[in-house]
Enzyme design. Structure first.
Site, PDB file in Angstrom:
ATOM      1  N   ASP A   1       0.825  -1.207   0.046  1.00  0.00           N
ATOM      2  CA  ASP A   1       0.263  -0.089  -0.197  1.00  0.00           C
ATOM      3  C   ASP A   1       0.917   1.217  -0.097  1.00  0.00           C
ATOM      4  OD1 ASP A   1      -2.327   1.626   0.399  1.00  0.00           O
ATOM      5  OD2 ASP A   1      -2.671   0.956   2.171  1.00  0.00           O
TER       6      ASP A   1
ATOM      7  N   ASP B   1      -8.731   3.702  -2.228  1.00  0.00           N
ATOM      8  CA  ASP B   1      -9.740   4.161  -1.028  1.00  0.00           C
ATOM      9  C   ASP B   1     -10.999   4.639  -1.408  1.00  0.00           C
ATOM     10  OD1 ASP B   1      -7.712   3.344   0.560  1.00  0.00           O
ATOM     11  OD2 ASP B   1      -6.855   5.295   0.990  1.00  0.00           O
TER      12      ASP B   1
END
Length: 963
Positions: free
Chosen positions: A562, A638
């Site tokens: 990430d 996200d």
């Protein structure tokens, strides 16, 4: 008492850290309220984009110098002159294997090398060239041919036409927007500015007033120069100077965005080129954007931006940059598909103008045709464009795969169901989640751990108070065939007692500032530094960190990368400063979009090293570039738990699939906020028919695991997950096809129905393979939906009740909360596994049921691929690949040519035939083991014919005859 210099520095650093922590706090708070667009540049705030976009069509200063042409067997070299500044460029035109061409444009004599992506990093190798035939060379240009294509180079103004079967399909510089900012010295610019400023003060007053000072970037007019009557000593007249240099602006040599300064030591280096698609009305690709699949005109908006950024709760249906950049575009019409790959890793903007009134009459006399014009603008590097000439979309998939590679066959668990949140608290929490799925009989393959599982955000570590026995925890999961994924981000906590950081620091492996010191920024651990993954030696070092001796783990632990855009909380646009320095002295501006790919690559190779190249890795990445497909899976970042984000996930994943990123998914339920049960249910139904199937949620959201939901919603979600598991054989076969050909498992309808214009902009339904049509429900309260069924003469069968729908039309389908509309195509055979297990690993030896949907001629076909589902032995031929054919009431199974050999216990338990006429009284199976009669019967309520227990191993060739 006076403070020492040491104490002053210590206190100053303490204050800075407090300010940075405050900034991080504000950033976290912003996640609650959505994206702040002011944190990210518009084109007008990006100097090079503004300059490139200001180019006027039809005024190209570039001409081809035909006296410099050099013809080689598969390449033409020729110089291109900018008449305004006398700068010469080198144009190279290559003809490549697989019906592909390549154009490269660089400075003929740059002051120093310009950045080019090293072969083997994105391109899997230098592409194989194919011989061309030069049919004409004259002062007006050159014509060359290869395969059924013609390339015409025009001299004045410079333009290149690509024709397929004498029809124009791609035109380079048709609008004359080529702009190549050559490298120059800063001193020359200052001299010029000094001369300009001196001339301002030498002007006479007119009518009692002084002339206004020109705007930034504007020089005085020629008339003013002559009236002033002065030319600085040693300087050329303004007219000649204008010919030698582009109009200069202060933003060319330094630039400020908000409070962030960009030193731009190399000055202006941007490149721009227009590429047109005559006779096309629709273009696709250039992910990642939260937008429709068919790209929109940017006439009244910013261009589409490709610049890897960390964007919280991104807005929908706009061209803002997101986490990944794949500079690949496809154009499709009823006759053909073509594609281009813009091989540049710098920040890139792409304007799109689609206007059916545009004409290319000079290409094909007397013809009028629609056209899509695109304008590609990158901050640095060279122009390097691959033109993939199809002619079919599957040809383009293959052509692009030959350039950047394909997704390797994922292990079976990776295409199964994944459960994640930020964060499962401790080992007991993991055990409870694991057990809770079993209690309600929901299959589960992977449990994920986010950043809180580490010791203070130090990656490759475990928080000893929460996860004191990670290996035992992993063994407990492994007993059920389950895996775990932990997060490993590229930012390293600046702590000399943290082994990974101290080792990287001692080996000098970090990204540097422009003055040569270790770059420091803020991310989850606080003060952080970043290994320079652009350096092959750094990637090699990173791979070693996944060894069991370095990272306490087990064979069933896999990895998630990430924040690898990279995300820098206190950096410009929440990422690296552009003037930070990487391996080889290159600036981040030159290669920014590659950083995440390199992290992904090193992590994937680390897992291969851990298993001594025996086991397939699994790595999920957020940042991506062209070629990232070679290293694992991708997700769309996200997103938000709201209906709009569910709806946009379909076109986002289709756009990724069209450009080679075929193993992709969106967070089920949305990462942010608390979706209501209905939304969660519908999201699971969609996710069950998307390539990567993972639920994920933010730290501050309520727990929303399926077993916590109301009974009605839990049952619907359970059915969706079980449905996914039943289709794993079909998915697995599609991913094997994808590795070989580049054809994505998830496809727009027009891929299989290329002449059906109704499908060209359709992105709310899609195909899995060629044979499953999916129309997810994406509107709140919706209990029915209109489904378009493509293909005249094709029949589509509801997978639940086998109700038939004719192609080339639409029908309203009831879709209550317990139903996802999915349909199997007539003429297809799809293998499924119907036994309910806790994980895919426990399904390994389970039998298959063949679902056969006959077409109007009573025929059907399909394939099945089988191996051990986890190792790399299939690369050495250890697999079974079968082709099924049904015709004239005979079902046959035989090995696909080139198939390998593999011993498996899997067998065929049942055959279900849809669309078979009544009258069958006897069924016989024949194989190498002999001949025997089989039980069968016609289910009149479902209108299906069922053959029970052929009980034959999938390895064995057989024939089943219906009499």
């Amino acid at each position: 008492m006076a403070l020492s210099i040491h104490d002053c520095c210590r206190r100053l650093k303490s204050h800075i850290m407090r300010i940075d922590r405050f900034f991080v706090s504000l950033l976290l708070i912003s996640q609650v309220f959505g994206v702040n667009k002011e944190n990210f540049k518009t084109c007008d705030q990006s100097g090079f984009c503004k300059r490139q976009r200001a180019m006027e069509p039809g005024k190209s200063p570039y001409v081809v110098m035909m006296d410099s042409i050099n013809v080689k067997p598969s390449k033409i070299e020729v110089q291109v002159l900018n008449k305004e500044n006398d700068v010469r460029l080198l144009l190279e035109v290559f003809t490549l294997a697989h019906n592909t061409a390549r154009i490269k444009i660089n400075e003929l004599q740059p002051l120093k090398p310009r950045y080019e992506i090293p072969p083997g990093d994105v391109l899997i190798e230098e592409p194989k060239q194919q011989q061309m035939t030069v049919t004409d060379v004259s002062n007006s240009g050159a014509t060359l041919t290869f395969e059924n294509n013609k390339i015409i180079i025009h001299t004045d103004p410079f333009r290149i036409d690509f024709l397929a079967n004498e029809t124009p399909v791609v035109v380079v510089n048709a609008q004359g927007l080529l702009k190549f900012e050559h490298l120059r010295t800063k001193e020359g610019w200052f001299n010029k500015m000094g001369s300009t400023i001196k001339s301002w003060f030498s002007k006479p007053f007119r009518q009692g007033k002084q002339d206004p000072v020109p705007n930034e970037g504007e020089g005085e007019s020629n008339a003013d120069s002559q009236q002033a009557g002065e030319v600085a000593e040693g300087e050329k007249p303004a007219e000649e100077e204008k010919k030698k240099e582009d109009n200069e602006e202060p933003s060319m040599w330094e630039e400020t965005f908000k409070t962030f300064h960009d030193s731009k030591p190399n000055g202006p280096t941007s490149i721009g080129l227009d590429i047109s698609f005559p006779n096309f009305e629709h273009v696709y690709g250039i992910p990642e954007h939260a937008d429709s699949m068919a790209l929109k005109s940017t006439k009244n908006t910013d261009p589409y931006r490709l610049f890897n950024l960390d964007v919280f709760e991104y807005d929908l249906y706009n061209p803002m940059a997101l986490y990944g950049s794949v500079p690949v575009m496809l154009a499709h019409n009823i006759e053909r598909t073509v594609g281009i790959y813009w091989n540049n890793a710098a920040e890139t903007w792409i304007d799109i103008g689609s206007n059916v009134a545009d004409k290319m009459a000079d290409l094909v006399k007397g013809m009028e045709m629609p056209q899509v014009d695109t304008h590609w603008m990158s901050e640095s590097g060279v122009i390097d464009v691959f033109i993939m000439l199809g002619p079919s979309v599957k040809d383009v998939f293959y052509q692009y795969a030959q350039l950047t590679g394909t997704t390797f066959l994922p292990p079976l668990f990776a295409i199964s169901y994944h459960q994640c949140r930020w964060n499962y608290n401790d080992e007991e929490d993991v055990k409870n989640v694991d057990a809770s799925f079993d209690k309600v009989d929901i299959p589960l393959d992977v449990i994920w751990l986010d950043i809180e599982h580490t010791d203070g955000k130090r990656y490759f570590t475990w928080a000893s108070d929460k996860f004191p026995n990670p290996v035992d925890m992993l063994k407990h999961l492994g007993a059920k065939g389950r895996r775990m994924v932990t997060i490993v981000d590229p930012h390293l906590k600046r702590d000399d007692n943290y082994k990974v950081y101290s080792e990287a620091k001692s080996k000098d492996l970090m990204v540097k500032t422009n003055n040569g010191v270790e770059y420091e920024g803020w991310c989850w651990p606080g003060s952080s530094s970043w290994p320079d993954f652009t350096n092959p030696e750094v990637r090699k070092w990173w791979t070693s960190k996944f060894q069991y001796s370095e990272y306490t783990s087990a064979p069933n632990l896999f990895i998630w990368n990430d924040m690898n855009e990279p995300s820098v909380f206190n950096g410009p646009e929440i990422t690296f400063h552009k003037d930070v320095v990487h391996y080889g002295g290159w600036e981040n501006r030159d290669l920014h979009n590659l950083y995440g790919l390199y992290v992904h690559q090193a992590t994937s190779e680390g897992q291969l090293l851990r298993s001594d190249n025996q086991e397939r890795p699994f790595v999920l990445t957020r940042a991506l570039f062209a070629g990232s497909q070679r290293f694992g899976a991708v997700w769309t970042g996200d997103n938000t738990g709201e209906w709009g984000h569910l709806k946009v996930s379909n076109p986002m994943l289709l756009s990724l699939s069209l450009t080679g990123i075929t193993f992709s998914g969106a967070d089920i339920g949305g990462f942010f906020r608390n979706p209501e049960p209905e939304l969660l249910t519908r999201w699971y139904q969609a996710g069950a028919f998307q390539p990567f199937f993972r639920a994920h949620a933010h730290l501050d959201t309520k727990r929303r695991e399926p077993y916590l939901l109301p009974e009605e919603h839990m049952r619907s979600i359970r059915n969706s997950i079980r449905l996914r598991y039943s289709y794993l054989p079909y998915w697995y076969t599609l991913f094997y096809e994808n590795e070989r050909s580049g054809t994505p498992p998830m496809r727009p309808l027009w891929v299989e129905f290329p002449q059906d214009t109704q499908t060209f902009t359709m992105d709310d339904e899609y195909l899995i393979g060629s044979d499953l049509l999916v129309k997810p429900i994406t509107e709140q309260g919706q209990t029915s939906t209109s489904v378009y069924f493509p293909g005249k003469g094709v029949v589509w069968y509801d997978i639940e009740n086998f109700e038939a729908y004719n192609g080339d039309g639409s029908a309203t389908i009831n879709a209550g909360l317990d139903k996802v509309p999915v349909f199997q195509r007539s003429g297809s055979i799809i293998p499924r596994k119907l036994r309910i297990r806790r994980s895919s690993a426990l399904m390994t030896d389970d039998p298959f049921t063949l679902f056969i949907c006959l077409d109007s001629q009573g025929k059907a076909s399909g394939e099945l691929y089988v191996d051990d589902y986890h190792s790399l032995k299939y690369k050495n031929g250890q697999f079974v690949h079968k082709q099924f054919q049904f015709s004239n009431n005979i079902l046959s199974s035989k090995a696909v040519p080139g198939s390998g050999s593999y011993d498996t216990k899997e067998w065929i338990e049942r055959v279900i035939i849809v669309g078979l006429k009544k009258g069958i009284t006897k069924v016989v199976i024949k194989s190498k083991d002999g001949e025997q009669a089989l039980q069968s019967g016609y289910d009149s309520s479902a209108k299906i014919f069922v053959i029970r227990k052929p009980s034959i191993n999938i390895q064995t060739d057989f024939i089943i005859t219906l009499q």
